[in-house]
Write an enzyme that holds these catalytic residues in place. Structure first.
Site, PDB file in Angstrom:
ATOM      1  N   GLN A 139       0.848  -1.310  -0.112  1.00  0.00           N
ATOM      2  CA  GLN A 139       0.065  -0.121  -0.165  1.00  0.00           C
ATOM      3  C   GLN A 139       0.794   1.318  -0.036  1.00  0.00           C
ATOM      4  O   GLN A 139       0.280   2.282  -0.525  1.00  0.00           O
ATOM      5  CB  GLN A 139      -1.118  -0.041   1.271  1.00  0.00           C
ATOM      6  CG  GLN A 139      -2.045  -1.020   1.062  1.00  0.00           C
ATOM      7  CD  GLN A 139      -2.899  -1.345   2.379  1.00  0.00           C
ATOM      8  OE1 GLN A 139      -3.199  -0.221   3.064  1.00  0.00           O
ATOM      9  NE2 GLN A 139      -2.887  -2.650   2.907  1.00  0.00           N
ATOM     10  N   ALA A 166       5.281   1.290   8.747  1.00  0.00           N
ATOM     11  CA  ALA A 166       6.735   1.149   9.422  1.00  0.00           C
ATOM     12  C   ALA A 166       6.218   0.829  10.869  1.00  0.00           C
ATOM     13  O   ALA A 166       7.221   0.293  11.456  1.00  0.00           O
ATOM     14  CB  ALA A 166       7.099   2.633   9.504  1.00  0.00           C
ATOM     15  N   CYS A 168      -1.792   5.856   7.481  1.00  0.00           N
ATOM     16  CA  CYS A 168      -0.735   6.976   6.834  1.00  0.00           C
ATOM     17  C   CYS A 168      -1.402   8.504   6.431  1.00  0.00           C
ATOM     18  O   CYS A 168      -1.799   8.674   5.470  1.00  0.00           O
ATOM     19  CB  CYS A 168      -0.293   6.390   5.446  1.00  0.00           C
ATOM     20  SG  CYS A 168       1.226   7.403   4.953  1.00  0.00           S
ATOM     21  N   LYS A 171      -0.499   3.832  12.477  1.00  0.00           N
ATOM     22  CA  LYS A 171      -1.185   2.968  11.487  1.00  0.00           C
ATOM     23  C   LYS A 171      -0.125   3.330  10.257  1.00  0.00           C
ATOM     24  O   LYS A 171      -0.658   4.176   9.292  1.00  0.00           O
ATOM     25  CB  LYS A 171      -2.473   3.644  11.330  1.00  0.00           C
ATOM     26  CG  LYS A 171      -3.640   3.216  12.514  1.00  0.00           C
ATOM     27  CD  LYS A 171      -4.976   3.438  12.172  1.00  0.00           C
ATOM     28  CE  LYS A 171      -5.926   3.104  13.301  1.00  0.00           C
ATOM     29  NZ  LYS A 171      -5.330   2.452  14.271  1.00  0.00           N
ATOM     30  N   THR A 172       0.995   2.759  10.258  1.00  0.00           N
ATOM     31  CA  THR A 172       1.758   2.886   8.910  1.00  0.00           C
ATOM     32  C   THR A 172       2.423   1.432   9.004  1.00  0.00           C
ATOM     33  O   THR A 172       2.442   0.816  10.111  1.00  0.00           O
ATOM     34  CB  THR A 172       2.680   3.983   9.156  1.00  0.00           C
ATOM     35  OG1 THR A 172       3.582   3.618  10.248  1.00  0.00           O
ATOM     36  CG2 THR A 172       2.236   5.234   9.209  1.00  0.00           C
ATOM     37  N   ASP A 195      -3.068  -1.920  11.749  1.00  0.00           N
ATOM     38  CA  ASP A 195      -3.989  -0.780  11.757  1.00  0.00           C
ATOM     39  C   ASP A 195      -5.154  -1.049  12.587  1.00  0.00           C
ATOM     40  O   ASP A 195      -5.743   0.069  13.283  1.00  0.00           O
ATOM     41  CB  ASP A 195      -4.678  -0.478  10.214  1.00  0.00           C
ATOM     42  CG  ASP A 195      -3.445  -0.160   9.358  1.00  0.00           C
ATOM     43  OD1 ASP A 195      -2.437   0.566   9.924  1.00  0.00           O
ATOM     44  OD2 ASP A 195      -3.851  -0.131   8.099  1.00  0.00           O
ATOM     45  N   VAL A 232     -12.506 -14.374   8.227  1.00  0.00           N
ATOM     46  CA  VAL A 232     -13.001 -14.554   9.353  1.00  0.00           C
ATOM     47  C   VAL A 232     -14.200 -13.504   9.689  1.00  0.00           C
ATOM     48  O   VAL A 232     -14.321 -12.634   9.102  1.00  0.00           O
ATOM     49  CB  VAL A 232     -12.191 -13.775  10.586  1.00  0.00           C
ATOM     50  CG1 VAL A 232     -12.715 -13.958  12.029  1.00  0.00           C
ATOM     51  CG2 VAL A 232     -10.799 -14.758  10.856  1.00  0.00           C
ATOM     52  N   CYS A 280       6.506   8.323   8.024  1.00  0.00           N
ATOM     53  CA  CYS A 280       5.935   8.226   6.749  1.00  0.00           C
ATOM     54  C   CYS A 280       6.848   9.559   5.992  1.00  0.00           C
ATOM     55  O   CYS A 280       7.176  10.523   6.264  1.00  0.00           O
ATOM     56  CB  CYS A 280       4.655   9.309   7.319  1.00  0.00           C
ATOM     57  SG  CYS A 280       3.897  10.063   5.691  1.00  0.00           S
TER      58      CYS A 280
END
Ligand SMILES: Cc1cc2nc3c(=O)[nH]c(=O)nc-3n(C[C@H](O)[C@H](O)[C@H](O)COP(=O)(O)OP(=O)(O)OC[C@H]3O[C@@H](n4cnc5c(N)ncnc54)[C@H](O)[C@@H]3O)c2cc1C
Length: 449
Positions: free
Chosen positions: A89, A360, A211, A357-358, A349, A124, A392
């Site tokens: 992504q 990295a 991101c 939320k990255t 995330d 799931v 980022c």
């Protein structure tokens, strides 16, 4: 076919220095996301018959699977995810900038499933932490001793009235986040806009998001494409910020404010996209005083984001506080362990933590969660802590980026002190984003970074 207008000069180094730099970069632990040393995955050191289920086989789930497979002997590790195509992504923005082809971000999930790890190729449907099992969409129950939830998040396009993802790429509608195909179609729409000019709208949702730099990047990229085609004077670019600030880390927000001012990007604060008329090219924003309409020629829609249904409908989300409404998992921010179900961890995330939320962040979260899980198996409690590391590379024009790294306390982190200053637009940070980050990411999926 969208034009390739990248022939205009980008900042560069003389050839020998460039070669030296690139070979040095390849020898680095690849990128800032992995620049600091982390615990290497141990090679099959712990014997156990534990059943470990990983819900979600994206960046975090595959990284967890690789690390567990190399650290444990005899464990039954199962990844549950229906997605056969893995999406890189962080590359979506590059596809939508016309710099990389769509195929750059697509690879088979199967190539990252470690040997000995079972892959249940289904979604799931239900998580039952009381019964220690997950249930798939076909009704198959998969019991576990430990559960790692790594389902990522849901792009809630339906939260924007009138939005239709099938129309991305048409009539000035862009949306980089949706998929590789949409990122490519967005480039088509942006390229047309760069030829004609008009009003370009950018912005982000009010929800938590992955991101948070990506919507800003796309405004900068659009500005640069217009300039390269000599059409910047024909365009008005407006960034609709969801709050009074442009970014969650104040010093970064101020830098972006200055850069937007410099590039002539207008900012409207406290504007959240609520509805869109795709035929009339009209966007409606929620503001503190009601709603505001804005006509556009090009728009990059970034939808609200929330936990996937299987998590939202389970007992795992926060029940109060800022992460409750959208179903983010109630995990301890230091250990990523669920606060009520001790044998459950949430990474990537889906974790209801203030930053992170990255991809990295995944690099730093997964080893911590796994160390605690293995500590439970061996009876030796882990002291590993995730500090909120988030990073980022914020592209500010084609050929330049600012590498932004920070933690829970909004401290800026510098992975390459003396080489990369965080708030400077640098060619080296651009190279990192466009060349070094993907090999780093792939190494991470394989548990090697
Ligand atoms: C446009 C864009 C730009 C970005 N730029 C950067 C960047 O520059 N740097 C950076 O570090 N990060 C960046 N990111 C963010 C990064 O990609 C994510 O933070 C990272 O992928 C999170 O990993 P994850 O495993 O939590 O989620 P994902 O990688 O999204 O994986 C989630 C997986 O869970 C699966 N899943 C969902 N629901 C279920 C279910 N019910 N059952 C089973 N499986 C399920 C999905 O199929 C998917 O495979 C960017 C993201 C986007 C979209």
């Amino acid at each position: 076919m969208p034009k390739n207008d990248l022939k205009a000069p980008m900042p560069t180094l003389p050839e020998p220095a460039r070669r030296r730099f690139l070979s040095g970069l390849a020898a680095l632990p690849l990128a800032a996301a992995v620049a600091q040393t982390s615990t290497p995955a141990q090679a099959n050191t712990v014997k156990t018959s534990a059943r470990i289920v990983i819900a979600g086989g994206g960046a975090a789930g595959l990284t967890a699977a690789s690390r567990l497979a190399s650290a444990l002997q005899g464990a039954r590790i199962t990844v549950v995810d229906s997605r056969k195509e893995h999406h890189y992504q962080p590359g979506f923005t590059l596809v939508a900038a016309g710099i990389k082809p769509q195929g750059y971000v697509i690879s088979p999930t199967s190539s990252y499933i470690p040997k000995g790890v079972e892959w249940v190729n289904e979604r799931v449907a239900e998580i039952d932490p009381e019964g220690n099992k997950v249930v798939t969409e076909s009704g198959k129950a998969v019991p576990y001793d430990f559960l790692i939830v790594a389902t990522g998040l849901e792009l809630h396009y339906a939260g924007i009235e009138g939005m239709d993802t099938a129309r991305i790429g048409q009539n000035g509608l862009g949306s980089v986040y949706h998929s590789p195909q949409a990122a490519s179609a967005t480039w088509g729409a942006l390229s047309q806009f760069a030829d004609t000019g008009g009003v370009g709208l950018f912005g982000r949702p009010a929800s938590e998001m992955k991101c948070a730099g990506a919507p800003l990047k796309y405004a900068f990229i659009s500005d640069d494409h217009l300039r390269r085609r000599g059409n910047r004077g024909k365009a008005e670019l407006i960034y609709m910020a969801q709050s009074k600030s442009l970014f969650g880390v104040p010093i970064v927000a101020e830098k972006v404010r200055m850069l937007f001012q410099d590039r002539g990007v207008k900012v409207n604060h406290e504007h959240v996209l609520q509805a869109i008329d795709l035929d009339k090219r009209l966007a409606t924003y929620k503001t503190p005083t009601g709603t505001a309409e804005q006509a556009y020629d090009f728009i990059n829609v970034v939808p609200p984001m929330r936990a996937p249904e299987a998590v939202r409908n389970s007992p795992l989300p926060w029940t109060e506080g800022p992460f409750a409404a959208d179903g983010w998992m109630e995990v301890d921010r230091d250990t990523l362990r669920h606060k009520r179900y001790r044998n459950v961890f949430g990474v990537g995330d889906i974790a209801g933590v203030p930053k992170g939320k990255t991809a990295a962040s995944v690099k730093w979260q997964v080893p911590v969660a796994i160390d605690h899980l293995i500590g439970d198996i061996t009876g030796k409690a882990s002291a590993e802590v995730y500090n909120g590391y988030t990073s980022c590379p914020l592209i500010t024009r084609l050929g330049q980026a600012m590498l932004i790294e920070f933690d829970y306390k909004d401290n800026l982190i510098m992975s390459f002190p003396g080489v990369i200053a965080p708030l400077e637009e640098l060619w080296i940070s651009w190279v990192m984003k466009t060349m070094a980050l993907k090999p780093t990411y792939i190494s991470m999926l394989r548990g090697r970074a």
